[in-house]
Design a protein around this motif. Structure first.
Motif, PDB file in Angstrom:
ATOM      1  N   UNK A   8       0.861  -1.183   0.000  1.00  0.00           N
ATOM      2  CA  UNK A   8       0.000   0.000   0.000  1.00  0.00           C
ATOM      3  C   UNK A   8       0.893   1.227   0.000  1.00  0.00           C
ATOM      4  N   UNK A   9       0.756   2.054  -1.001  1.00  0.00           N
ATOM      5  CA  UNK A   9       1.595   3.244  -1.139  1.00  0.00           C
ATOM      6  C   UNK A   9       0.750   4.499  -1.012  1.00  0.00           C
ATOM      7  N   UNK A  10       1.312   5.476  -0.278  1.00  0.00           N
ATOM      8  CA  UNK A  10       0.659   6.777  -0.209  1.00  0.00           C
ATOM      9  C   UNK A  10       1.071   7.615  -1.407  1.00  0.00           C
ATOM     10  N   UNK A  11       0.132   7.993  -2.235  1.00  0.00           N
ATOM     11  CA  UNK A  11       0.433   8.738  -3.452  1.00  0.00           C
ATOM     12  C   UNK A  11      -0.342  10.056  -3.485  1.00  0.00           C
ATOM     13  N   UNK A  12       0.289  11.096  -4.044  1.00  0.00           N
ATOM     14  CA  UNK A  12      -0.434  12.362  -4.207  1.00  0.00           C
ATOM     15  C   UNK A  12      -1.428  12.257  -5.357  1.00  0.00           C
ATOM     16  N   UNK A  13      -2.170  13.320  -5.552  1.00  0.00           N
ATOM     17  CA  UNK A  13      -3.099  13.351  -6.667  1.00  0.00           C
ATOM     18  C   UNK A  13      -2.325  13.304  -7.993  1.00  0.00           C
ATOM     19  N   UNK A  14      -3.029  12.925  -9.067  1.00  0.00           N
ATOM     20  CA  UNK A  14      -2.394  12.713 -10.359  1.00  0.00           C
ATOM     21  C   UNK A  14      -1.618  13.947 -10.826  1.00  0.00           C
ATOM     22  N   UNK A  17       1.612  14.069  -9.003  1.00  0.00           N
ATOM     23  CA  UNK A  17       2.491  13.000  -9.497  1.00  0.00           C
ATOM     24  C   UNK A  17       3.192  13.417 -10.786  1.00  0.00           C
ATOM     25  N   UNK A  18       2.412  14.038 -11.688  1.00  0.00           N
ATOM     26  CA  UNK A  18       2.963  14.455 -12.972  1.00  0.00           C
ATOM     27  C   UNK A  18       4.040  15.524 -12.798  1.00  0.00           C
ATOM     28  N   UNK A  19       3.824  16.455 -11.848  1.00  0.00           N
ATOM     29  CA  UNK A  19       4.808  17.518 -11.613  1.00  0.00           C
ATOM     30  C   UNK A  19       6.100  16.949 -11.011  1.00  0.00           C
ATOM     31  N   UNK A  20       5.957  16.011 -10.065  1.00  0.00           N
ATOM     32  CA  UNK A  20       7.135  15.383  -9.457  1.00  0.00           C
ATOM     33  C   UNK A  20       7.920  14.612 -10.519  1.00  0.00           C
ATOM     34  N   UNK A  21       7.185  13.850 -11.326  1.00  0.00           N
ATOM     35  CA  UNK A  21       7.848  13.071 -12.375  1.00  0.00           C
ATOM     36  C   UNK A  21       8.560  13.979 -13.372  1.00  0.00           C
ATOM     37  N   UNK A  22       7.915  15.110 -13.709  1.00  0.00           N
ATOM     38  CA  UNK A  22       8.519  16.058 -14.649  1.00  0.00           C
ATOM     39  C   UNK A  22       9.801  16.656 -14.080  1.00  0.00           C
ATOM     40  N   UNK A  23       9.789  16.989 -12.769  1.00  0.00           N
ATOM     41  CA  UNK A  23      10.963  17.560 -12.121  1.00  0.00           C
ATOM     42  C   UNK A  23      12.144  16.598 -12.182  1.00  0.00           C
ATOM     43  N   UNK A  24      11.896  15.328 -11.824  1.00  0.00           N
ATOM     44  CA  UNK A  24      12.997  14.365 -11.803  1.00  0.00           C
ATOM     45  C   UNK A  24      13.450  13.993 -13.216  1.00  0.00           C
TER      46      UNK A  24
END
Length: 245
Positions: A8-14, A17-24
């Motif tokens: 079970x993973x705690x995830x932010x809203x979509x 998620x997209x902004x974090x992925x874009x940053x990395x």
């Protein structure tokens, strides 16, 4: 697979998620770019070393600045540099900073002076020749044969600094040229040929007997030295930035 399904993973809203992925992804792209640039500069330096210094059996470089056309001459290294020795000290002389820095092989990394691993001794015990700006420090004795000849030029003033006993200092009017000469195949070959069978060291006497082809023109030495100084600075910059990224 069954165990993964139980996580079970705690995830932010979509959108987050997209902004974090874009940053990395952007950071990853920058790292890749720096790695490519670092490789490019290393390959460029190796190519220039092979072509801006005469190859074995030749007296002309295959690539040079257009205003220079004379053949290079054989000269003893000792005619171009003044050698100075390092400091022998005992554990009781070692103190926390401040004191006099003793530069050792661990202070030479990637062709640059590194001050991440310093040893300090009492200032009154630092009786060997002080290190000056544009001196070249060279590893002349070490447990590892591959480290013999490792060197770096002092590019920033160091107060109260000396070199250790397993080091030798070069002082010269053409520090950038001599520094890059020590990166050439000819210098590395001279080191290999002079290393003892059991003791990993190069003595002052051995250094004094080494002969290399060099330009007759001091202006050409300076031009070559300046070119490689710029290239080495670019290499050092990318080497420092990669761990940070």
């Amino acid at each position: 697979m069954q165990n993964i399904r139980k996580f079970n993973l705690g995830l932010p809203q979509l959108e987050e998620q997209e902004k974090i992925a874009s940053l990395f992804a952007q950071i990853g792209n920058v790292i890749t770019l720096h790695q490519k640039k670092l490789k490019h500069f290393k390959n460029l330096k190796e190519s220039l070393l092979q072509n801006m210094f005469p190859r074995e059996g030749e007296i002309f470089p295959r690539l040079r600045f257009p205003e220079f056309t004379d053949a290079w001459e054989q000269r003893k290294l000792i005619d171009e540099v003044e050698l100075f020795g390092g400091l022998t000290y005992s554990p009781k002389d070692v103190v926390p900073s401040p004191g006099s820095i003793v530069l050792r092989s661990s202070n030479v990394k990637g062709g640059e002076i590194s001050l991440d691993d310093n040893v300090y001794v009492l200032k009154e015990k630092a009786t060997s020749t002080p290190v000056q700006l544009n001196d070249i420090i060279v590893v002349v004795r070490n447990g590892s044969r591959s480290l013999i000849g490792k060197h770096a030029i002092v590019k920033a003033p160091l107060n109260n600094a000396v070199i250790g006993a397993f080091m030798t200092g070069f002082r010269t009017k053409q520090p950038d040229f001599i520094n890059v000469l020590m990166d050439t195949h000819a210098f590395k070959k001279a080191i290999t040929e002079n290393l003892g069978a059991t003791i990993n060291q190069i003595t002052g006497g051995m250094l004094k007997q080494m002969v290399f082809f060099m330009p007759a023109s001091e202006k050409e030495k300076r031009a070559i030295g300046n070119l490689f100084r710029t290239l080495d600075d670019a290499l050092a910059l990318h080497q420092r930035e990669l761990p940070y990224l």
